[in-house]
Design an enzyme around this catalytic site. Sequence first.
Site, PDB file in Angstrom:
ATOM      1  N   ASP A   1      34.988  34.944  35.025  1.00 14.19           N
ATOM      2  CA  ASP A   1      35.747  34.253  36.060  1.00 14.19           C
ATOM      3  C   ASP A   1      35.381  32.794  35.912  1.00 14.19           C
ATOM      4  OD1 ASP A   1      37.701  34.721  38.217  1.00 14.19           O
ATOM      5  OD2 ASP A   1      36.241  33.625  39.404  1.00 14.19           O
ATOM      6  N   SER A   2      36.391  31.997  35.756  1.00 14.04           N
ATOM      7  CA  SER A   2      36.121  30.591  35.466  1.00 14.04           C
ATOM      8  C   SER A   2      37.191  29.721  36.087  1.00 14.04           C
ATOM      9  CB  SER A   2      36.061  30.365  33.956  1.00 14.04           C
ATOM     10  OG  SER A   2      37.236  30.847  33.337  1.00 14.04           O
TER      11      SER A   2
ATOM     12  N   LYS B   1      41.330  33.741  26.921  1.00 12.85           N
ATOM     13  CA  LYS B   1      39.962  34.224  27.109  1.00 12.85           C
ATOM     14  C   LYS B   1      39.630  35.309  26.090  1.00 12.85           C
ATOM     15  CE  LYS B   1      39.671  33.237  32.057  1.00 12.85           C
ATOM     16  NZ  LYS B   1      39.447  33.800  33.404  1.00 12.85           N
TER      17      LYS B   1
ATOM     18  N   GLY C   1      45.324  26.374  30.166  1.00 17.79           N
ATOM     19  CA  GLY C   1      44.942  26.032  31.532  1.00 17.79           C
ATOM     20  C   GLY C   1      44.958  24.532  31.779  1.00 17.79           C
ATOM     21  N   TYR C   2      43.859  24.017  32.296  1.00 17.20           N
ATOM     22  CA  TYR C   2      43.758  22.605  32.671  1.00 17.20           C
ATOM     23  C   TYR C   2      43.274  21.722  31.521  1.00 17.20           C
ATOM     24  CZ  TYR C   2      44.169  24.579  37.360  1.00 17.20           C
ATOM     25  OH  TYR C   2      44.615  25.255  38.470  1.00 17.20           O
ATOM     26  N   ASP C   3      43.103  22.296  30.320  1.00 12.94           N
ATOM     27  CA  ASP C   3      42.544  21.549  29.193  1.00 12.94           C
ATOM     28  C   ASP C   3      43.222  20.213  28.909  1.00 12.94           C
ATOM     29  OD1 ASP C   3      40.740  23.609  28.985  1.00 12.94           O
ATOM     30  OD2 ASP C   3      41.457  24.352  27.056  1.00 12.94           O
TER      31      ASP C   3
END
Length: 197
Positions: free
Chosen positions: A70-71, A12, A153-155
């Site tokens: 926040d994501s 981030k 992350g979830y990429d």
Amino acid sequence: MEIILATSNKGKVREIRALFDEESVRPFTEILGPLEIEENGETFAQNALIKARTVFEALGRDDVVVVSDDSGITVPALDNEPGIYSARYAGKEASDRENLEKLVTRLKEMGLHEAPAFYTAAIAVVSPKGEYVVHGWMHGKVVDAPRGEGGFGYDPMFVPEGFDKTLGELDAKVKKRLSHRAKALALARPIIEMLSR
């Protein structure tokens, strides 16, 4: 005015710094060190504001703009999991890999090879002049076989709408154009610039 990021997440920090002059953007940990922030909101916006307010108050300065994000990812077919729990889906200290593996496992438990999903990013901006929150979204689907090493992350398991590659496989420039965070930051940027004057 200095821009302080209310995050220690390196991915981030890198994405947000890329949009601004790197010299004027610092993560709060460079100033305050570790800080325990309890994210007990019920929405991305509430959690983003909690983080930004906590860091702003801890700094105790009126010459800063604090920006927080926040994501997370939401899969409606899994009762909207992981949603606001994306960063701690597999447990409070879980790694990106462990969170991703849990989501893959949940898809398989439901007999799904893929499912519609979307990323949400809420960007909160807190300064002596006020508080603001903006949102960005990216729609697509999750797949049960992660592909690619890019992003975080979830990429590796998210395929954006209109593409056949995951974010883990797509070029960083393409991801930046599609990104929920980039869309939210584009909305936040004029607010941050106005507050920085």
